[in-house]
Motif scaffolding. Structure first.
Motif, PDB file in Angstrom:
ATOM      1  N   GLU A 221      40.793  41.845  39.429  1.00 34.46           N
ATOM      2  CA  GLU A 221      39.767  40.801  39.312  1.00 34.46           C
ATOM      3  C   GLU A 221      38.956  40.853  40.652  1.00 34.46           C
ATOM      4  OE1 GLU A 221      39.060  38.016  37.589  1.00 34.46           O
ATOM      5  OE2 GLU A 221      37.633  37.435  39.381  1.00 34.46           O
ATOM      6  N   PRO A 222      37.603  40.947  40.150  1.00 36.56           N
ATOM      7  CA  PRO A 222      36.639  40.843  41.250  1.00 36.56           C
ATOM      8  C   PRO A 222      36.633  39.855  42.380  1.00 36.56           C
ATOM      9  CG  PRO A 222      35.520  40.430  39.196  1.00 36.56           C
ATOM     10  CD  PRO A 222      36.969  40.736  38.993  1.00 36.56           C
ATOM     11  N   ARG A 223      36.832  38.556  41.902  1.00 33.83           N
ATOM     12  CA  ARG A 223      37.289  37.689  42.912  1.00 33.83           C
ATOM     13  C   ARG A 223      38.647  37.486  43.351  1.00 33.83           C
ATOM     14  NH1 ARG A 223      33.038  36.271  39.655  1.00 33.83           N
ATOM     15  NH2 ARG A 223      31.201  35.812  40.592  1.00 33.83           N
ATOM     16  N   ARG A 224      39.145  37.791  44.482  1.00 28.67           N
ATOM     17  CA  ARG A 224      40.595  37.848  44.879  1.00 28.67           C
ATOM     18  C   ARG A 224      40.766  36.874  46.029  1.00 28.67           C
ATOM     19  NH1 ARG A 224      42.425  43.065  46.524  1.00 28.67           N
ATOM     20  NH2 ARG A 224      44.621  42.185  45.679  1.00 28.67           N
ATOM     21  N   TYR A 225      41.974  36.318  45.893  1.00 28.44           N
ATOM     22  CA  TYR A 225      42.430  35.284  47.070  1.00 28.44           C
ATOM     23  C   TYR A 225      43.834  35.579  47.285  1.00 28.44           C
ATOM     24  CZ  TYR A 225      38.385  32.664  45.374  1.00 28.44           C
ATOM     25  OH  TYR A 225      36.977  32.290  45.079  1.00 28.44           O
ATOM     26  N   ASP A 226      44.335  35.495  48.576  1.00 28.70           N
ATOM     27  CA  ASP A 226      45.745  35.178  49.125  1.00 28.70           C
ATOM     28  C   ASP A 226      45.723  33.974  49.425  1.00 28.70           C
ATOM     29  OD1 ASP A 226      47.927  35.538  50.590  1.00 28.70           O
ATOM     30  OD2 ASP A 226      47.037  37.391  51.764  1.00 28.70           O
ATOM     31  N   THR A 227      46.576  33.227  48.414  1.00 34.23           N
ATOM     32  CA  THR A 227      46.810  31.875  48.332  1.00 34.23           C
ATOM     33  C   THR A 227      48.093  31.369  48.702  1.00 34.23           C
ATOM     34  OG1 THR A 227      45.090  31.732  46.609  1.00 34.23           O
ATOM     35  CG2 THR A 227      46.346  30.048  47.128  1.00 34.23           C
ATOM     36  N   PHE A 228      48.307  30.703  49.748  1.00 30.17           N
ATOM     37  CA  PHE A 228      49.397  29.847  50.135  1.00 30.17           C
ATOM     38  C   PHE A 228      49.610  28.503  49.399  1.00 30.17           C
ATOM     39  CE2 PHE A 228      48.717  33.110  53.285  1.00 30.17           C
ATOM     40  CZ  PHE A 228      50.170  33.354  53.879  1.00 30.17           C
TER      41      PHE A 228
END
Length: 277
Positions: free
Chosen positions: A181-188
């Motif tokens: 995925e080109p838009r990436r998140y490290d989500t808590f």
């Protein structure tokens, strides 16, 4: 730990290109926070409800997808003068397995995003209180100023002599967007009880629907292809469905080992495989 496969759904086109070998350098994930805002059902035996939003169709990432209130960490969320009550940023850093500044930023982002997106404020005049009534127009102005970045969350709390109530949150997990995925998140992921006297609203431009949701009904719609959910949301909504009470869910912290699903091929079809803690 358990392996679980999910259909790529709305991420299908990107998944297919990745499996076909059309791969670039994976984007660096951006830190983000999201909150499962929960309450007990309004009728006896109706279970726990969770407040959710359906993202508008024009969103670049995950359009028409059901999500919890949340968003990316802002640089000003790591404010050393942030008025704070409850477990300290150092305690949160230990809980979430990250450095102190990031822990403070994530907790601040979680509280800020819930306020921006649905008008619920996990803050109060003291360590044992919350703001009870947010219906006055002045609170709409505060939300607008945060969204436009005319003020930081810390600045708003300091001016109003409020403290962030970190004790109203609990850690519920951490997911990293897959590399394709080109838009990436490290989500808590956090959980919080709806504060007494407050009423969430749908006053956000990022969603075309926002309301209390029955988790079993939403999961049934997802299973029939009538609702779009990403894997972290599926797992989290299942947790809400299985909870005996909202307070019990929030009181139970979960591991925050990062889950980063991998793209695999199963019977000729792309699947997102997650190693769950």
């Amino acid at each position: 730990m358990a392996l679980r496969d999910f259909a790529p759904g709305v991420l299908g086109p990107q998944a297919a290109q990745w499996l076909a070998g059309h791969r670039g350098e994976p984007a660096a994930p951006r830190y983000a926070a999201t909150v499962m805002l929960v309450r007990d059902g309004v009728t006896s035996g109706s279970g726990v409800q969770v407040f959710m939003l359906r993202r508008v169709a024009t969103m670049a990432f995950a359009p028409r997808t059901w999500v919890f209130p949340g968003g990316g960490v802002d640089a000003r969320d790591d404010a050393p003068d942030l008025p704070w009550a409850g477990p300290s940023p150092a305690v949160w850093a230990e809980t979430m397995g990250c450095e102190l500044g990031l822990a403070r930023s994530l907790v601040c982002a979680a509280v800020r995003e819930v306020f921006e997106e649905c008008g619920v404020l996990l803050a109060g005049p003291s360590a044992g209180t919350v703001v009870a009534d947010l219906r006055a127009p002045e609170w709409d102005a505060e939300r607008s100023a945060l969204l436009s970045k005319d003020q930081s969350f810390a600045e708003m709390l300091l001016r109003r002599e409020l403290v962030l109530r970190s004790d109203l949150l609990s850690a519920q997990g951490r997911w990293v967007t897959p590399e394709f995925e080109p838009r990436r998140y490290d989500t808590f992921i956090f959980a919080a009880l709806l504060p007494e006297g407050q009423i969430p609203d749908d006053d956000t431009s990022e969603a075309d629907h926002a309301d209390w949701t029955d988790p079993a009904e939403l999961l049934a719609a997802y299973g029939m292809g009538e609702a779009i959910l990403l894997p972290p949301t599926v797992v989290s909504v299942e947790r809400v469905r299985d909870a005996a009470a909202a307070a019990e869910l929030v009181a139970t912290s979960r591991p925050t080992r990062a889950v980063m699903p991998q793209l695999v091929e199963v019977a000729g079809q792309p699947m997102i495989r997650a190693d769950l803690p």
